[in-house]
Design a protein around this motif. Structure first.
Motif, PDB file in Angstrom:
ATOM      1  N   THR A 101       0.737  -1.349   0.026  1.00  0.00           N
ATOM      2  CA  THR A 101      -0.088   0.117  -0.089  1.00  0.00           C
ATOM      3  C   THR A 101       1.038   1.048  -0.069  1.00  0.00           C
ATOM      4  OG1 THR A 101      -1.742  -1.094   1.271  1.00  0.00           O
ATOM      5  CG2 THR A 101      -1.812   1.303   1.400  1.00  0.00           C
ATOM      6  N   GLU A 102       2.045   1.437   0.695  1.00  0.00           N
ATOM      7  CA  GLU A 102       2.815   2.403   0.838  1.00  0.00           C
ATOM      8  C   GLU A 102       3.508   2.707  -0.568  1.00  0.00           C
ATOM      9  OE1 GLU A 102       5.834   2.118   3.822  1.00  0.00           O
ATOM     10  OE2 GLU A 102       4.411   1.413   5.463  1.00  0.00           O
ATOM     11  N   ILE A 103       3.872   1.432  -1.170  1.00  0.00           N
ATOM     12  CA  ILE A 103       4.690   1.798  -2.461  1.00  0.00           C
ATOM     13  C   ILE A 103       3.441   2.167  -3.536  1.00  0.00           C
ATOM     14  CG2 ILE A 103       5.819   0.501  -4.433  1.00  0.00           C
ATOM     15  CD1 ILE A 103       6.716  -1.338  -2.284  1.00  0.00           C
ATOM     16  N   LEU A 104       2.251   1.797  -3.428  1.00  0.00           N
ATOM     17  CA  LEU A 104       1.229   2.086  -4.283  1.00  0.00           C
ATOM     18  C   LEU A 104       0.914   3.415  -4.438  1.00  0.00           C
ATOM     19  CD1 LEU A 104      -2.135   0.093  -5.049  1.00  0.00           C
ATOM     20  CD2 LEU A 104      -2.147   2.474  -4.502  1.00  0.00           C
ATOM     21  N   LEU A 105       0.880   4.027  -2.882  1.00  0.00           N
ATOM     22  CA  LEU A 105       0.351   5.576  -2.901  1.00  0.00           C
ATOM     23  C   LEU A 105       1.503   6.482  -3.256  1.00  0.00           C
ATOM     24  CD1 LEU A 105      -1.290   5.179   0.747  1.00  0.00           C
ATOM     25  CD2 LEU A 105      -2.362   5.168  -1.886  1.00  0.00           C
ATOM     26  N   GLU A 106       2.739   5.729  -3.089  1.00  0.00           N
ATOM     27  CA  GLU A 106       3.765   6.703  -3.483  1.00  0.00           C
ATOM     28  C   GLU A 106       3.907   6.952  -5.108  1.00  0.00           C
ATOM     29  OE1 GLU A 106       7.640   4.956  -2.132  1.00  0.00           O
ATOM     30  OE2 GLU A 106       7.016   5.801   0.027  1.00  0.00           O
ATOM     31  N   ASP A 107       3.513   5.998  -5.650  1.00  0.00           N
ATOM     32  CA  ASP A 107       3.362   5.856  -7.318  1.00  0.00           C
ATOM     33  C   ASP A 107       2.102   6.365  -7.734  1.00  0.00           C
ATOM     34  OD1 ASP A 107       5.178   5.294  -9.504  1.00  0.00           O
ATOM     35  OD2 ASP A 107       3.707   3.554  -9.934  1.00  0.00           O
TER      36      ASP A 107
END
Length: 206
Positions: A101-107
């Motif tokens: 989720t963290e990676i998705l939101l950053e991207d």
């Protein structure tokens, strides 16, 4: 006698154009980005862009491909400590979902640009061809990662272990959830995204 000016190596030209293109696409979107401005920011002529990448769709596809390569390393670096921790399976799955989720939101901002590219592909054959090539690369990359890190070793039913299907599920989740968060974060917030990712992965692997 004037000193000869050393021309940059082709690899350096491509690197500088890609860096300028990434900045321009992120700032202006796909349609708003100009090849002339990209070339100028990189320190070259527009002809240098065409000679190295062929077209705007090809350039955008290469930018996305490079981002995927960096993203793969980021995902591996983020998940490796979790996968190797030897902790409780339920806790590991929760931690994986939170990290994804963290990676998705950053991207998420880049996913909005990709959605614009996807929409244009419906009316432009050249963009459609570039998008299809990009999707093939994204799916192949996810399949390779799932196979290399033994994701399917956890699947009991052999008929359910379809790497390509899992790749499509992950890509679909990333595309939709990132867009929803970008425009309706009060409804599709971080907690909701984590829950959807966890439930989806659990459901697929069971």
């Amino acid at each position: 006698m004037p000193t000869a000016v050393e021309r940059p190596h082709r690899d350096e030209v491509r690197k500088r154009i890609l860096a300028a293109a990434t900045e321009n696409f992120e700032r202006d979107g796909y349609a708003g980005a100009s090849l002339r401005r990209i070339a100028s920011d990189a320190g070259f002529t527009k002809g240098a862009v065409y000679s190295n990448f062929g077209s705007k769709p090809d350039l955008f596809g290469q930018v996305c491909t490079d981002r995927l390569a960096h993203g793969e390393r980021d995902v591996v670096d983020a998940l490796s400590p979790i996968l190797s921790s030897g902790g409780n399976p339920d806790e590991i799955m929760r931690q994986i979902s939170e990290k994804l989720t963290e990676i998705l939101l950053e991207d998420a901002p880049w996913q909005v640009i990709l959605a614009e590219f996807r929409a244009l592909a419906r009316r432009d054959d050249e963009i459609a061809e570039a998008y299809a090539k990009l999707q093939q690369q994204r799916i192949a990359q996810l399949v390779d990662m799932a196979t290399e890190y033994g994701v399917f070793d956890r699947v009991e039913a052999a008929e359910a272990a379809n790497p390509r299907s899992l790749a499509v599920v992950v890509l679909s989740l990333v595309n939709v959830l990132a867009l929803e968060f970008s425009v309706a974060s009060a409804v599709i917030d971080q907690q909701v995204i984590t829950d959807v990712i966890e439930r989806s992965i659990r459901g697929f692997l069971q």
